[in-house]
Design a protein around this motif. Structure first.
Motif, PDB file in Angstrom:
ATOM      1  N   LYS A 138      28.234  27.394 -10.287  1.00 19.99           N
ATOM      2  CA  LYS A 138      28.110  26.774  -8.972  1.00 19.99           C
ATOM      3  C   LYS A 138      28.221  27.864  -7.927  1.00 19.99           C
ATOM      4  N   CYS A 139      27.256  27.876  -7.011  1.00 16.07           N
ATOM      5  CA  CYS A 139      27.158  28.977  -6.039  1.00 16.07           C
ATOM      6  C   CYS A 139      28.313  28.931  -5.045  1.00 16.07           C
ATOM      7  N   THR A 140      29.000  30.058  -4.972  1.00 16.61           N
ATOM      8  CA  THR A 140      30.084  30.204  -3.983  1.00 16.61           C
ATOM      9  C   THR A 140      29.888  31.443  -3.124  1.00 16.61           C
ATOM     10  N   CYS A 141      28.781  32.166  -3.377  1.00 14.44           N
ATOM     11  CA  CYS A 141      28.572  33.447  -2.655  1.00 14.44           C
ATOM     12  C   CYS A 141      27.914  33.258  -1.284  1.00 14.44           C
ATOM     13  N   GLY A 142      27.451  32.057  -0.988  1.00 17.44           N
ATOM     14  CA  GLY A 142      26.850  31.786   0.322  1.00 17.44           C
ATOM     15  C   GLY A 142      25.437  32.313   0.498  1.00 17.44           C
ATOM     16  N   ALA A 143      24.740  32.606  -0.593  1.00 16.83           N
ATOM     17  CA  ALA A 143      23.364  33.120  -0.499  1.00 16.83           C
ATOM     18  C   ALA A 143      22.435  32.060   0.098  1.00 16.83           C
ATOM     19  N   SER A 144      21.442  32.513   0.808  1.00 11.82           N
ATOM     20  CA  SER A 144      20.507  31.591   1.453  1.00 11.82           C
ATOM     21  C   SER A 144      19.444  31.120   0.469  1.00 11.82           C
ATOM     22  N   TRP A 145      18.776  30.016   0.853  1.00  9.83           N
ATOM     23  CA  TRP A 145      17.729  29.434   0.017  1.00  9.83           C
ATOM     24  C   TRP A 145      16.357  29.980   0.418  1.00  9.83           C
ATOM     25  N   ALA A 146      15.401  29.873  -0.511  1.00 11.44           N
ATOM     26  CA  ALA A 146      14.034  30.352  -0.259  1.00 11.44           C
ATOM     27  C   ALA A 146      13.050  29.479  -1.015  1.00 11.44           C
ATOM     28  N   TYR A 147      11.792  29.635  -0.660  1.00  9.52           N
ATOM     29  CA  TYR A 147      10.746  28.958  -1.435  1.00  9.52           C
ATOM     30  C   TYR A 147       9.654  29.966  -1.771  1.00  9.52           C
ATOM     31  N   ILE A 148       8.943  29.668  -2.839  1.00 12.67           N
ATOM     32  CA  ILE A 148       7.798  30.472  -3.250  1.00 12.67           C
ATOM     33  C   ILE A 148       6.679  29.509  -3.643  1.00 12.67           C
ATOM     34  N   VAL A 149       5.452  29.778  -3.124  1.00 12.69           N
ATOM     35  CA  VAL A 149       4.323  28.870  -3.351  1.00 12.69           C
ATOM     36  C   VAL A 149       3.106  29.674  -3.805  1.00 12.69           C
ATOM     37  N   ASP A 150       2.404  29.181  -4.807  1.00 13.75           N
ATOM     38  CA  ASP A 150       1.126  29.790  -5.208  1.00 13.75           C
ATOM     39  C   ASP A 150       0.071  29.461  -4.153  1.00 13.75           C
ATOM     40  N   VAL A 151      -0.645  30.490  -3.677  1.00 10.19           N
ATOM     41  CA  VAL A 151      -1.647  30.266  -2.621  1.00 10.19           C
ATOM     42  C   VAL A 151      -3.051  30.690  -3.045  1.00 10.19           C
ATOM     43  N   GLY A 152      -3.254  30.856  -4.339  1.00 12.79           N
ATOM     44  CA  GLY A 152      -4.602  31.213  -4.790  1.00 12.79           C
ATOM     45  C   GLY A 152      -4.607  32.423  -5.686  1.00 12.79           C
ATOM     46  N   THR A 153      -5.803  33.019  -5.808  1.00 13.55           N
ATOM     47  CA  THR A 153      -5.990  34.165  -6.697  1.00 13.55           C
ATOM     48  C   THR A 153      -6.503  35.364  -5.913  1.00 13.55           C
ATOM     49  N   PHE A 195      16.887  30.215   4.493  1.00 13.33           N
ATOM     50  CA  PHE A 195      17.264  28.833   4.796  1.00 13.33           C
ATOM     51  C   PHE A 195      18.721  28.590   4.404  1.00 13.33           C
ATOM     52  N   ARG A 196      19.453  27.865   5.247  1.00 17.76           N
ATOM     53  CA  ARG A 196      20.874  27.651   4.993  1.00 17.76           C
ATOM     54  C   ARG A 196      21.118  26.654   3.856  1.00 17.76           C
ATOM     55  N   THR A 197      20.225  25.629   3.768  1.00  9.90           N
ATOM     56  CA  THR A 197      20.419  24.611   2.741  1.00  9.90           C
ATOM     57  C   THR A 197      19.139  24.443   1.918  1.00  9.90           C
ATOM     58  N   LYS A 198      19.291  23.799   0.783  1.00 14.45           N
ATOM     59  CA  LYS A 198      18.144  23.518  -0.075  1.00 14.45           C
ATOM     60  C   LYS A 198      17.182  22.568   0.620  1.00 14.45           C
ATOM     61  N   LYS A 199      17.723  21.593   1.369  1.00 15.08           N
ATOM     62  CA  LYS A 199      16.863  20.633   2.064  1.00 15.08           C
ATOM     63  C   LYS A 199      15.980  21.327   3.100  1.00 15.08           C
ATOM     64  N   GLU A 200      16.542  22.300   3.812  1.00 16.06           N
ATOM     65  CA  GLU A 200      15.761  23.043   4.807  1.00 16.06           C
ATOM     66  C   GLU A 200      14.618  23.790   4.131  1.00 16.06           C
ATOM     67  N   ALA A 201      14.907  24.407   2.993  1.00 14.57           N
ATOM     68  CA  ALA A 201      13.884  25.155   2.259  1.00 14.57           C
ATOM     69  C   ALA A 201      12.803  24.214   1.753  1.00 14.57           C
ATOM     70  N   GLU A 202      13.203  23.044   1.259  1.00 14.12           N
ATOM     71  CA  GLU A 202      12.233  22.070   0.756  1.00 14.12           C
ATOM     72  C   GLU A 202      11.344  21.546   1.886  1.00 14.12           C
ATOM     73  N   ALA A 203      11.947  21.307   3.055  1.00 14.69           N
ATOM     74  CA  ALA A 203      11.170  20.796   4.183  1.00 14.69           C
ATOM     75  C   ALA A 203      10.149  21.833   4.655  1.00 14.69           C
ATOM     76  N   ALA A 204      10.578  23.078   4.755  1.00  9.64           N
ATOM     77  CA  ALA A 204       9.677  24.152   5.179  1.00  9.64           C
ATOM     78  C   ALA A 204       8.568  24.356   4.154  1.00  9.64           C
ATOM     79  N   CYS A 205       8.927  24.248   2.892  1.00  8.04           N
ATOM     80  CA  CYS A 205       7.945  24.409   1.818  1.00  8.04           C
ATOM     81  C   CYS A 205       6.891  23.304   1.891  1.00  8.04           C
ATOM     82  N   ALA A 206       7.337  22.085   2.173  1.00  5.48           N
ATOM     83  CA  ALA A 206       6.407  20.949   2.257  1.00  5.48           C
ATOM     84  C   ALA A 206       5.424  21.140   3.415  1.00  5.48           C
ATOM     85  N   ILE A 207       5.928  21.633   4.557  1.00  2.00           N
ATOM     86  CA  ILE A 207       5.052  21.877   5.719  1.00  2.00           C
ATOM     87  C   ILE A 207       4.020  22.943   5.372  1.00  2.00           C
ATOM     88  N   PHE A 208       4.494  24.002   4.724  1.00  2.00           N
ATOM     89  CA  PHE A 208       3.586  25.096   4.359  1.00  2.00           C
ATOM     90  C   PHE A 208       2.513  24.607   3.398  1.00  2.00           C
TER      91      PHE A 208
END
Length: 403
Positions: free
Chosen positions: A15-30, A45-58
């Motif tokens: 369980k993460c206790t180091c306070g690392a930030s969240w990120a997303y990675i998306v395939d955008v082609g070849t 991103f501070r939370t997983k939800k923020e990363a998921e929301a940004a990923c969905a917009i992208f």
């Protein structure tokens, strides 16, 4: 395909206790060069939800084809890249490109080393406001904003920018006082008929070589001074008594050897105009004068068929440049006791006023001058015809009083 994760987490599956930030990675082609998949990553991103929301917009932007990958190009770099594209279109004159260069310099005071993507609407609006505070003329501010809009519009078209910071910009304008409106002179200065007659008389008696031919031609044709400097003998048909205008002279440095001949100011500026016997006879005299000069300097004469050329021993044959004609006219106006603020272009307004006085219609005048729509010409015409109407009314009154 997308993935939400913590790239800098040191907890190794716990369980993460180091306070690392969240990120997303998306395939955008070849990648077309390597055939390998291309990915877009973003972290912080501070939370997983923020990363998921940004990923969905992208992913939505990718799906709709509206994703723009902004670059770190600076405003200065892109502005000159745009200028190169603008010049390469082949639709703008060199003089216009030079104006755009000056307008870019105004904007560089504010944005030169800033990344294009980081310039905000507020920053751009503040820059335009500051140009006003610094005392720049309204035309200068309008021109800088016009160029700025074209630069950012091209950045959007080339997909190096997501938003245009110039979109809602308001250009400040000085509110005129009642006194300024009442004192404003809408009609430009020009010579009245008797003043022109006096000016040409002074020119003939006290002018330097070629002065009379030059100023007679400008007065009797309404040519722009740049059109006259570019005039060649082959443009003049002595038999048909016409002049063909197909080019204009450009030389911002006044270096006689570095002149350029450009296409006319506007499509309607290319035209053929009629000239009368007075002009024809003077041109014939001038042609004889020029032939003598060609013989005198035949070993070094720059013979490119120009009508008005230098006759000195250094660069004989090179076309007259505009500044020289302006200086010649200033001298003659002073000698004649006339308004020394008039310029060769004032003779164009003079030609307009005299044509109007002679009863020539506005459309005919516009055609002769090579104008499609020119407010200055209309103002001169309306001013003259208004005075003529007043005169007609006065004559009618006098007629009735004498009954």
């Amino acid at each position: 395909m997308s993935y939400i994760y913590k790239p800098r987490c040191k907890c190794k599956g716990k369980k993460c206790t180091c306070g690392a930030s969240w990120a997303y990675i998306v395939d955008v082609g070849t990648d077309p060069k390597t055939g390998k998949r291309k990915q877009k990553k973003k972290s912080g991103f501070r939370t997983k939800k923020e990363a998921e929301a940004a990923c969905a917009i992208f992913k939505n932007e990718i799906g709709q084809g509206i994703f723009v990958k902004e670059t770190n190009v600076t405003f200065e770099e892109f502005a000159y890249e745009w200028l190169s594209i603008y010049e390469g279109m082949g639709k703008v004159k060199e003089s216009t490109v030079r104006i755009r260069q000056h307008e870019i310099k105004r904007l560089l005071d504010y944005f030169a080393k800033l990344k294009l993507k980081d310039i905000t609407r507020k920053q751009y609006q503040n820059a335009i406001n500051d140009l006003k505070k610094r005392g720049y003329a309204q035309n200068t501010i309008d021109g800088a904003h016009r160029t700025g809009r074209m630069i950012f519009k091209k950045a959007l078209e080339l997909e190096v920018l997501k938003k245009d910071p110039t979109e809602f910009t308001y250009v400040p304008r000085q509110q005129k006082t009642i006194e300024e409106i009442e004192e404003k002179k809408e009609v430009p200065s020009y010579l009245e008929r008797q003043e022109l007659k006096h000016f040409l008389h002074v020119t003939k008696k006290m002018g330097l070589d070629q002065d009379y031919s030059i100023f007679l031609l400008l007065s009797y044709t309404g040519l722009r001074v740049g059109e006259m400097c570019a005039l060649k003998w082959r443009d003049i048909n002595m038999e048909e008594q016409t002049i063909s205008i197909s080019k204009t002279y450009y030389n911002p440095t006044n270096n006689r050897k570095e002149y350029k001949l450009l296409t006319p100011k506007t499509p309607t500026a290319a035209r053929v105009i009629d000239i009368d016997d007075t002009v024809i006879n003077e041109l014939k005299k001038h042609q004889l004068f020029q032939k003598k000069k060609i013989m005198e300097h035949r070993d070094i004469y720059y013979d490119e068929d120009f009508v008005f050329t230098s006759t000195d021993d250094e660069l004989p044959g090179y076309p007259y440049y505009i500044k020289k004609i302006e200086n010649r006219m200033k001298r003659l106006l002073k000698l004649g006791g006339l308004n020394s603020l008039l310029t060769p272009h004032s003779l164009r307004h003079t030609h307009t006023s005299l044509l109007a006085e002679a009863g020539v219609s506005l459309p005919q005048i516009m055609e002769r001058l090579g104008h499609k729509d020119e407010s200055t010409t209309k103002n001169v015409y309306l001013h003259v015809t208004k005075e003529m109407k007043k005169e007609a009314s006065q004559k009618f009154k006098e007629l009735m009083e004498n009954l």
